[in-house]
Design a protein around this motif. Sequence first.
Motif, PDB file in Angstrom:
ATOM      1  N   SER A 129      35.181 -15.100  -8.819  1.00  0.00           N
ATOM      2  CA  SER A 129      34.775 -15.822  -7.615  1.00  0.00           C
ATOM      3  C   SER A 129      34.057 -17.118  -7.964  1.00  0.00           C
ATOM      4  O   SER A 129      34.290 -18.159  -7.339  1.00  0.00           O
ATOM      5  N   ALA A 174      34.650  -9.528 -10.989  1.00  0.00           N
ATOM      6  CA  ALA A 174      34.968 -10.158  -9.708  1.00  0.00           C
ATOM      7  C   ALA A 174      34.031 -11.320  -9.418  1.00  0.00           C
ATOM      8  O   ALA A 174      34.444 -12.347  -8.867  1.00  0.00           O
ATOM      9  N   MET A 175      32.772 -11.190  -9.805  1.00  0.00           N
ATOM     10  CA  MET A 175      31.806 -12.272  -9.618  1.00  0.00           C
ATOM     11  C   MET A 175      32.189 -13.491 -10.456  1.00  0.00           C
ATOM     12  O   MET A 175      32.100 -14.633  -9.991  1.00  0.00           O
ATOM     13  N   ILE A 220      32.664  -5.162 -10.706  1.00  0.00           N
ATOM     14  CA  ILE A 220      31.926  -6.088  -9.841  1.00  0.00           C
ATOM     15  C   ILE A 220      31.614  -7.382 -10.581  1.00  0.00           C
ATOM     16  O   ILE A 220      31.780  -8.486 -10.037  1.00  0.00           O
ATOM     17  N   VAL A 277      38.258  -2.644  -5.456  1.00  0.00           N
ATOM     18  CA  VAL A 277      37.065  -3.470  -5.375  1.00  0.00           C
ATOM     19  C   VAL A 277      37.382  -4.688  -4.510  1.00  0.00           C
ATOM     20  O   VAL A 277      38.332  -5.417  -4.766  1.00  0.00           O
ATOM     21  N   ASN A 313      31.827  -5.607  -3.185  1.00  0.00           N
ATOM     22  CA  ASN A 313      30.978  -6.390  -4.082  1.00  0.00           C
ATOM     23  C   ASN A 313      30.537  -7.629  -3.296  1.00  0.00           C
ATOM     24  O   ASN A 313      31.325  -8.547  -3.094  1.00  0.00           O
ATOM     25  N   SER A 314      29.291  -7.615  -2.836  1.00  0.00           N
ATOM     26  CA  SER A 314      28.785  -8.699  -2.000  1.00  0.00           C
ATOM     27  C   SER A 314      28.108  -9.762  -2.867  1.00  0.00           C
ATOM     28  O   SER A 314      27.174  -9.461  -3.621  1.00  0.00           O
ATOM     29  N   VAL A 315      28.605 -11.002  -2.770  1.00  0.00           N
ATOM     30  CA  VAL A 315      28.053 -12.125  -3.544  1.00  0.00           C
ATOM     31  C   VAL A 315      27.517 -13.161  -2.560  1.00  0.00           C
ATOM     32  O   VAL A 315      28.249 -13.611  -1.669  1.00  0.00           O
ATOM     33  N   VAL A 348      32.253 -13.089  -0.595  1.00  0.00           N
ATOM     34  CA  VAL A 348      31.305 -14.173  -0.852  1.00  0.00           C
ATOM     35  C   VAL A 348      30.864 -14.751   0.483  1.00  0.00           C
ATOM     36  O   VAL A 348      31.698 -15.113   1.319  1.00  0.00           O
ATOM     37  N   THR A 389      35.676  -8.127  -3.184  1.00  0.00           N
ATOM     38  CA  THR A 389      34.553  -9.041  -3.356  1.00  0.00           C
ATOM     39  C   THR A 389      34.436  -9.944  -2.138  1.00  0.00           C
ATOM     40  O   THR A 389      35.403 -10.579  -1.740  1.00  0.00           O
TER      41      THR A 389
END
Length: 276
Positions: free
Chosen positions: A131, A127-128, A124, A205, A237-239, A209, A207
Amino acid sequence: MRGETSLNSDRCAREKFAPALREANVQAGVVSSELFDFANLLDSNPRLERALTDPSRPAEDKKKLVDQLLEQSGALPLTRQILEDIAQRAWSKVDHIANAVEDIAVDATLYYADVKSVTATVAIELAMIHSAFLNMPQVRSRLSDTQVDAETRIAFLKQLLEGQRLNPLTVILAEHATRDLRNRRFLSTLSWLINQISSHMGEQVVTVVSAVPLTREQFSGIIAAYSAKLGKPVHINSVVDPKVLGGLRIQFGAEVHDNTVVAQLQQLRRKVGVGE
Protein backbone atom coordinates in the motif's frame (compact mmCIF):
# COMPACT_ATOMS: atom_id res chain seq x y z
CA MET A 1 1.31 -19.06 -17.50
CA ARG A 2 2.56 -22.47 -16.51
CA GLY A 3 1.60 -25.51 -18.57
CA GLU A 4 -0.56 -28.30 -17.17
CA THR A 5 2.45 -30.57 -16.68
CA SER A 6 4.25 -27.98 -14.54
CA LEU A 7 1.13 -27.11 -12.58
CA ASN A 8 0.55 -30.78 -11.78
CA SER A 9 4.19 -31.35 -10.77
CA ASP A 10 4.21 -28.25 -8.61
CA ARG A 11 0.93 -29.14 -6.89
CA CYS A 12 1.95 -32.74 -6.23
CA ALA A 13 5.32 -31.73 -4.75
CA ARG A 14 3.72 -29.14 -2.47
CA GLU A 15 1.07 -31.58 -1.27
CA LYS A 16 3.66 -34.31 -0.72
CA PHE A 17 5.93 -32.20 1.49
CA ALA A 18 3.33 -30.12 3.33
CA PRO A 19 3.09 -32.61 6.26
CA ALA A 20 6.88 -32.80 6.61
CA LEU A 21 7.23 -29.00 6.55
CA ARG A 22 4.44 -28.67 9.11
CA GLU A 23 6.21 -31.13 11.39
CA ALA A 24 9.66 -29.58 10.85
CA ASN A 25 8.89 -26.89 13.42
CA VAL A 26 11.63 -24.23 13.55
CA GLN A 27 13.72 -26.13 11.00
CA ALA A 28 11.14 -25.12 8.39
CA GLY A 29 12.81 -21.70 8.50
CA VAL A 30 16.16 -23.24 7.56
CA VAL A 31 14.55 -25.26 4.77
CA SER A 32 12.95 -22.10 3.35
CA SER A 33 16.29 -20.28 3.30
CA GLU A 34 18.03 -23.20 1.59
CA LEU A 35 15.28 -23.50 -1.02
CA PHE A 36 15.34 -19.76 -1.77
CA ASP A 37 19.11 -20.05 -2.28
CA PHE A 38 18.62 -22.97 -4.68
CA ALA A 39 15.97 -21.06 -6.62
CA ASN A 40 18.45 -18.20 -7.01
CA LEU A 41 21.07 -20.68 -8.21
CA LEU A 42 18.69 -22.01 -10.85
CA ASP A 43 17.80 -18.52 -12.05
CA SER A 44 21.45 -17.64 -12.50
CA ASN A 45 22.34 -20.90 -14.24
CA PRO A 46 20.12 -21.78 -17.26
CA ARG A 47 22.42 -24.68 -18.10
CA LEU A 48 21.66 -26.26 -14.72
CA GLU A 49 17.92 -25.71 -15.26
CA ARG A 50 18.14 -27.48 -18.61
CA ALA A 51 20.05 -30.38 -17.06
CA LEU A 52 17.43 -30.84 -14.34
CA THR A 53 14.44 -30.60 -16.70
CA ASP A 54 15.76 -32.56 -19.70
CA PRO A 55 13.02 -35.16 -20.39
CA SER A 56 15.56 -37.47 -22.05
CA ARG A 57 17.74 -37.60 -18.95
CA PRO A 58 17.00 -40.42 -16.46
CA ALA A 59 15.42 -39.28 -13.21
CA GLU A 60 18.15 -41.00 -11.22
CA ASP A 61 20.80 -38.88 -12.99
CA LYS A 62 18.95 -35.71 -12.03
CA LYS A 63 18.75 -36.88 -8.43
CA LYS A 64 22.50 -37.50 -8.41
CA LEU A 65 23.14 -34.03 -9.85
CA VAL A 66 21.14 -32.45 -7.01
CA ASP A 67 23.10 -34.52 -4.48
CA GLN A 68 26.38 -33.33 -6.01
CA LEU A 69 25.28 -29.69 -5.85
CA LEU A 70 24.29 -30.04 -2.19
CA GLU A 71 27.22 -32.21 -1.14
CA GLN A 72 29.25 -29.41 0.45
CA SER A 73 26.33 -27.16 1.40
CA GLY A 74 25.29 -28.80 4.65
CA ALA A 75 21.66 -28.65 3.53
CA LEU A 76 19.11 -30.32 5.79
CA PRO A 77 17.88 -33.78 4.76
CA LEU A 78 14.38 -32.40 4.14
CA THR A 79 15.75 -29.76 1.78
CA ARG A 80 17.63 -32.46 -0.10
CA GLN A 81 14.52 -34.67 -0.32
CA ILE A 82 12.43 -31.79 -1.68
CA LEU A 83 14.97 -30.84 -4.34
CA GLU A 84 15.55 -34.47 -5.37
CA ASP A 85 11.81 -34.92 -5.78
CA ILE A 86 11.38 -31.71 -7.82
CA ALA A 87 14.30 -32.63 -10.09
CA GLN A 88 12.72 -35.97 -10.95
CA ARG A 89 9.36 -34.49 -11.99
CA ALA A 90 8.32 -33.35 -15.48
CA TRP A 91 8.14 -29.63 -16.37
CA SER A 92 6.45 -27.85 -19.27
CA LYS A 93 9.26 -25.30 -19.57
CA VAL A 94 12.83 -25.14 -18.30
CA ASP A 95 12.34 -22.19 -15.94
CA HIS A 96 9.27 -23.68 -14.26
CA ILE A 97 11.48 -25.76 -11.99
CA ALA A 98 12.72 -22.59 -10.26
CA ASN A 99 9.12 -21.48 -9.74
CA ALA A 100 8.36 -24.77 -8.02
CA VAL A 101 11.37 -24.47 -5.71
CA GLU A 102 10.23 -20.93 -4.85
CA ASP A 103 6.67 -22.11 -4.15
CA ILE A 104 7.82 -24.68 -1.61
CA ALA A 105 10.28 -22.16 -0.12
CA VAL A 106 7.32 -19.86 0.54
CA ASP A 107 5.34 -22.77 2.00
CA ALA A 108 8.24 -23.53 4.35
CA THR A 109 8.43 -19.87 5.38
CA LEU A 110 4.73 -19.86 6.25
CA TYR A 111 4.95 -23.06 8.29
CA TYR A 112 7.81 -21.44 10.19
CA ALA A 113 5.66 -18.31 10.63
CA ASP A 114 2.95 -20.57 12.09
CA VAL A 115 5.43 -21.89 14.66
CA LYS A 116 6.27 -18.31 15.61
CA SER A 117 2.55 -17.31 15.58
CA VAL A 118 3.28 -14.40 13.22
CA THR A 119 1.61 -15.53 9.98
CA ALA A 120 -1.15 -12.90 10.08
CA THR A 121 1.37 -10.25 11.12
CA VAL A 122 3.54 -11.00 8.09
CA ALA A 123 0.52 -10.79 5.76
CA ILE A 124 -0.52 -7.44 7.22
CA GLU A 125 2.99 -5.99 7.04
CA LEU A 126 3.47 -7.07 3.43
CA ALA A 127 0.13 -5.46 2.59
CA MET A 128 1.25 -2.27 4.33
CA ILE A 129 4.45 -2.20 2.23
CA HIS A 130 2.41 -2.78 -0.92
CA SER A 131 0.00 0.00 0.00
CA ALA A 132 2.81 2.42 0.89
CA PHE A 133 4.58 1.94 -2.47
CA LEU A 134 1.43 1.87 -4.60
CA ASN A 135 1.61 5.57 -5.49
CA MET A 136 5.40 5.72 -5.74
CA PRO A 137 6.17 4.79 -9.37
CA GLN A 138 9.87 5.73 -9.16
CA VAL A 139 10.34 3.55 -6.07
CA ARG A 140 8.52 0.66 -7.72
CA SER A 141 10.63 1.04 -10.85
CA ARG A 142 13.89 0.91 -8.91
CA LEU A 143 12.79 -2.19 -6.99
CA SER A 144 11.97 -3.93 -10.28
CA ASP A 145 14.97 -2.71 -12.27
CA THR A 146 16.78 -5.66 -13.84
CA GLN A 147 19.54 -3.36 -15.09
CA VAL A 148 21.05 -3.23 -11.59
CA ASP A 149 22.16 -6.18 -9.50
CA ALA A 150 19.95 -7.71 -6.85
CA GLU A 151 22.08 -6.51 -3.92
CA THR A 152 21.64 -2.90 -5.06
CA ARG A 153 17.87 -3.33 -5.13
CA ILE A 154 17.91 -4.96 -1.70
CA ALA A 155 20.04 -2.15 -0.26
CA PHE A 156 17.52 0.38 -1.61
CA LEU A 157 14.62 -1.57 -0.07
CA LYS A 158 16.39 -1.69 3.30
CA GLN A 159 16.84 2.07 3.12
CA LEU A 160 13.12 2.51 2.47
CA LEU A 161 12.14 0.23 5.35
CA GLU A 162 14.66 1.65 7.83
CA GLY A 163 13.06 2.49 11.14
CA GLN A 164 9.99 0.31 10.51
CA ARG A 165 9.41 -2.32 13.17
CA LEU A 166 8.76 -5.20 10.81
CA ASN A 167 8.82 -8.89 11.60
CA PRO A 168 12.05 -10.51 10.29
CA LEU A 169 10.00 -12.88 8.10
CA THR A 170 8.26 -9.90 6.50
CA VAL A 171 11.67 -8.47 5.63
CA ILE A 172 12.88 -11.81 4.25
CA LEU A 173 9.88 -12.09 1.91
CA ALA A 174 10.03 -8.42 0.88
CA GLU A 175 13.72 -8.77 0.05
CA HIS A 176 12.99 -11.93 -1.92
CA ALA A 177 10.39 -9.98 -3.94
CA THR A 178 13.10 -7.64 -5.25
CA ARG A 179 16.02 -10.09 -5.25
CA ASP A 180 14.46 -12.76 -7.45
CA LEU A 181 12.29 -10.85 -9.94
CA ARG A 182 11.91 -13.70 -12.44
CA ASN A 183 10.19 -11.51 -15.05
CA ARG A 184 7.89 -10.01 -12.41
CA ARG A 185 7.43 -6.59 -10.86
CA PHE A 186 8.11 -6.02 -7.16
CA LEU A 187 4.51 -5.16 -6.24
CA SER A 188 3.06 -8.06 -8.22
CA THR A 189 5.31 -10.43 -6.27
CA LEU A 190 4.16 -8.87 -2.98
CA SER A 191 0.54 -9.39 -4.07
CA TRP A 192 1.30 -13.00 -4.94
CA LEU A 193 2.92 -13.54 -1.53
CA ILE A 194 -0.06 -11.99 0.26
CA ASN A 195 -2.38 -14.31 -1.67
CA GLN A 196 -0.23 -17.30 -0.73
CA ILE A 197 -0.47 -16.37 2.95
CA SER A 198 -4.23 -15.82 2.70
CA SER A 199 -4.64 -19.26 1.13
CA HIS A 200 -2.39 -20.76 3.80
CA MET A 201 -4.51 -19.22 6.58
CA GLY A 202 -7.80 -20.06 4.86
CA GLU A 203 -8.84 -16.42 4.82
CA GLN A 204 -8.35 -13.30 2.71
CA VAL A 205 -6.40 -10.30 3.98
CA VAL A 206 -8.14 -7.05 2.99
CA THR A 207 -6.08 -3.89 3.47
CA VAL A 208 -8.04 -0.68 3.98
CA VAL A 209 -6.23 2.67 3.81
CA SER A 210 -8.05 5.68 5.22
CA ALA A 211 -7.20 9.21 6.32
CA VAL A 212 -8.62 8.60 9.81
CA PRO A 213 -9.21 5.40 11.81
CA LEU A 214 -12.16 3.30 10.69
CA THR A 215 -15.26 3.44 12.86
CA ARG A 216 -16.62 0.25 14.37
CA GLU A 217 -19.51 0.42 11.89
CA GLN A 218 -17.16 0.79 8.90
CA PHE A 219 -15.03 -2.09 10.16
CA SER A 220 -18.06 -4.40 10.52
CA GLY A 221 -19.50 -3.30 7.18
CA ILE A 222 -16.29 -3.99 5.26
CA ILE A 223 -15.90 -7.42 6.88
CA ALA A 224 -19.49 -8.34 6.01
CA ALA A 225 -19.28 -7.02 2.43
CA TYR A 226 -15.98 -8.61 1.54
CA SER A 227 -16.68 -11.92 3.28
CA ALA A 228 -19.76 -12.18 1.06
CA LYS A 229 -17.92 -10.95 -2.04
CA LEU A 230 -14.96 -13.33 -1.66
CA GLY A 231 -16.82 -16.27 -0.17
CA LYS A 232 -14.37 -16.72 2.71
CA PRO A 233 -13.48 -15.13 6.06
CA VAL A 234 -11.56 -11.87 5.75
CA HIS A 235 -9.00 -10.24 7.98
CA ILE A 236 -9.01 -6.42 7.88
CA ASN A 237 -5.63 -4.69 7.88
CA SER A 238 -6.46 -1.06 8.67
CA VAL A 239 -3.81 1.50 7.66
CA VAL A 240 -4.22 5.18 8.59
CA ASP A 241 -2.55 7.54 6.11
CA PRO A 242 -3.55 11.23 6.35
CA LYS A 243 -2.02 11.85 2.90
CA VAL A 244 -4.99 10.16 1.19
CA LEU A 245 -7.13 13.09 2.51
CA GLY A 246 -10.38 11.10 2.58
CA GLY A 247 -12.20 8.09 1.15
CA LEU A 248 -10.90 4.51 1.20
CA ARG A 249 -8.36 2.45 -0.69
CA ILE A 250 -9.26 -1.24 -0.42
CA GLN A 251 -6.85 -3.94 -1.56
CA PHE A 252 -7.15 -7.72 -1.59
CA GLY A 253 -4.47 -9.68 -3.39
CA ALA A 254 -3.63 -7.92 -6.66
CA GLU A 255 -7.01 -6.13 -6.85
CA VAL A 256 -7.17 -2.51 -5.66
CA HIS A 257 -10.20 -0.22 -5.39
CA ASP A 258 -8.98 3.32 -4.76
CA ASN A 259 -11.69 5.85 -3.95
CA THR A 260 -9.48 8.14 -1.89
CA VAL A 261 -9.57 11.87 -2.43
CA VAL A 262 -5.94 11.95 -3.52
CA ALA A 263 -6.59 9.27 -6.17
CA GLN A 264 -9.58 11.20 -7.50
CA LEU A 265 -7.50 14.38 -7.71
CA GLN A 266 -4.76 12.54 -9.60
CA GLN A 267 -7.33 11.13 -12.01
CA LEU A 268 -8.79 14.62 -12.55
CA ARG A 269 -5.33 16.06 -13.26
CA ARG A 270 -4.71 13.36 -15.87
CA LYS A 271 -8.04 14.09 -17.56
CA VAL A 272 -7.40 17.82 -17.86
CA GLY A 273 -3.73 17.32 -18.73
CA VAL A 274 -2.29 19.02 -15.66
CA GLY A 275 1.11 17.72 -14.49
CA GLU A 276 1.29 16.23 -11.02
